[in-house]
Scaffold this motif. Structure first.
Motif, mmCIF file in Angstrom:
data_model
loop_
_atom_site.group_PDB
_atom_site.id
_atom_site.type_symbol
_atom_site.label_atom_id
_atom_site.label_comp_id
_atom_site.label_asym_id
_atom_site.label_seq_id
_atom_site.Cartn_x
_atom_site.Cartn_y
_atom_site.Cartn_z
ATOM 1 N N GLY A 70 8.211 -11.156 -24.160
ATOM 2 C CA GLY A 70 8.871 -11.465 -22.903
ATOM 3 C C GLY A 70 8.882 -10.233 -22.020
ATOM 4 N N MET A 71 8.989 -10.475 -20.753
ATOM 5 C CA MET A 71 9.069 -9.349 -19.827
ATOM 6 C C MET A 71 9.781 -9.779 -18.559
ATOM 7 N N GLY A 72 10.226 -8.803 -17.820
ATOM 8 C CA GLY A 72 10.873 -9.066 -16.546
ATOM 9 C C GLY A 72 10.543 -7.951 -15.572
ATOM 10 N N ALA A 73 10.596 -8.259 -14.301
ATOM 11 C CA ALA A 73 10.325 -7.263 -13.269
ATOM 12 C C ALA A 73 11.306 -7.457 -12.119
ATOM 13 N N VAL A 74 11.796 -6.349 -11.612
ATOM 14 C CA VAL A 74 12.734 -6.359 -10.486
ATOM 15 C C VAL A 74 12.195 -5.389 -9.436
ATOM 16 N N PRO A 75 12.015 -5.840 -8.197
ATOM 17 C CA PRO A 75 11.535 -4.912 -7.165
ATOM 18 C C PRO A 75 12.580 -3.835 -6.885
ATOM 19 N N VAL A 76 12.121 -2.591 -6.763
ATOM 20 C CA VAL A 76 13.055 -1.501 -6.481
ATOM 21 C C VAL A 76 12.792 -0.831 -5.138
ATOM 22 N N GLY A 77 11.629 -1.078 -4.538
ATOM 23 C CA GLY A 77 11.357 -0.491 -3.234
ATOM 24 C C GLY A 77 9.873 -0.355 -2.976
ATOM 25 N N VAL A 78 9.550 0.408 -1.930
ATOM 26 C CA VAL A 78 8.153 0.667 -1.584
ATOM 27 C C VAL A 78 7.999 2.129 -1.168
ATOM 28 N N TYR A 79 6.800 2.653 -1.399
ATOM 29 C CA TYR A 79 6.416 3.926 -0.816
ATOM 30 C C TYR A 79 5.622 3.595 0.432
ATOM 31 N N GLU A 80 5.992 4.227 1.538
ATOM 32 C CA GLU A 80 5.266 4.054 2.792
ATOM 33 C C GLU A 80 4.546 5.359 3.086
ATOM 34 N N VAL A 81 3.214 5.275 3.151
ATOM 35 C CA VAL A 81 2.384 6.458 3.404
ATOM 36 C C VAL A 81 1.822 6.343 4.812
ATOM 37 N N ASN A 82 2.049 7.392 5.630
ATOM 38 C CA ASN A 82 1.496 7.416 6.982
ATOM 39 C C ASN A 82 1.081 8.845 7.316
ATOM 40 N N ALA A 83 0.720 9.074 8.558
ATOM 41 C CA ALA A 83 0.228 10.393 8.969
ATOM 42 C C ALA A 83 1.270 11.494 8.776
ATOM 43 N N GLU A 84 2.556 11.150 8.870
ATOM 44 C CA GLU A 84 3.626 12.152 8.706
ATOM 45 C C GLU A 84 3.907 12.488 7.250
ATOM 46 N N GLY A 85 3.487 11.633 6.320
ATOM 47 C CA GLY A 85 3.742 11.885 4.901
ATOM 48 C C GLY A 85 4.098 10.613 4.158
ATOM 49 N N VAL A 86 4.888 10.783 3.102
ATOM 50 C CA VAL A 86 5.288 9.665 2.239
ATOM 51 C C VAL A 86 6.799 9.494 2.342
#
Length: 120
Positions: A70-86
């Motif tokens: 069995g397994m489970g997954a919960v979203p925790v967020g996103v990394y946003e990468v753009n010209a200014e950085g991460v």
């Protein structure tokens, strides 16, 4: 259980464990990156799980084996990468916030009740 049955049980358990390992890899935690305009979005999840199995026989010559995972997954967020950085942008779990609010409301209700009972 015969030796052949034991070998087969071992294969089934081993296969289940291998599939679980694949699912709990870095790819299972970091989703496929995608583009939104000039930004790259990398979704992140908390993933957990496990697998197991076993077999045996009884005094009457019967036996069997089984396995599962069995397994489970919960979203925790996103990394946003753009010209200014991460930049890390956490996901807000509204259900968890609501549950916390309900617990807090319950504690307040008990405290208010105890105060009112002491006054009388």
């Amino acid at each position: 259980m015969t030796t052949e049955s034991m070998d087969r049980a071992g294969e089934v358990v081993s296969d289940s464990m291998a599939e679980t390992r694949k699912m709990l890899s870095v790819r299972g935690v970091f989703g496929e990156a995608y583009q939104v305009g000039d930004r790259t979005i990398i979704p992140v999840a908390r993933v957990g799980g496990g697998a197991g199995g076993g077999g045996g026989d009884d005094d009457k010559g019967g036996g069997g084996f089984g396995s599962g995972f069995g397994m489970g997954a919960v979203p925790v967020g996103v990394y946003e990468v753009n010209a200014e950085g991460v930049e890390w942008k956490p996901a807000v779990d509204v259900n968890r916030l609501a549950k916390g609010g309900q617990i807090l409301a319950g504690i307040i209700a008990v405290c208010v009740t105890l105060i009112l009972v002491r006054r009388h």
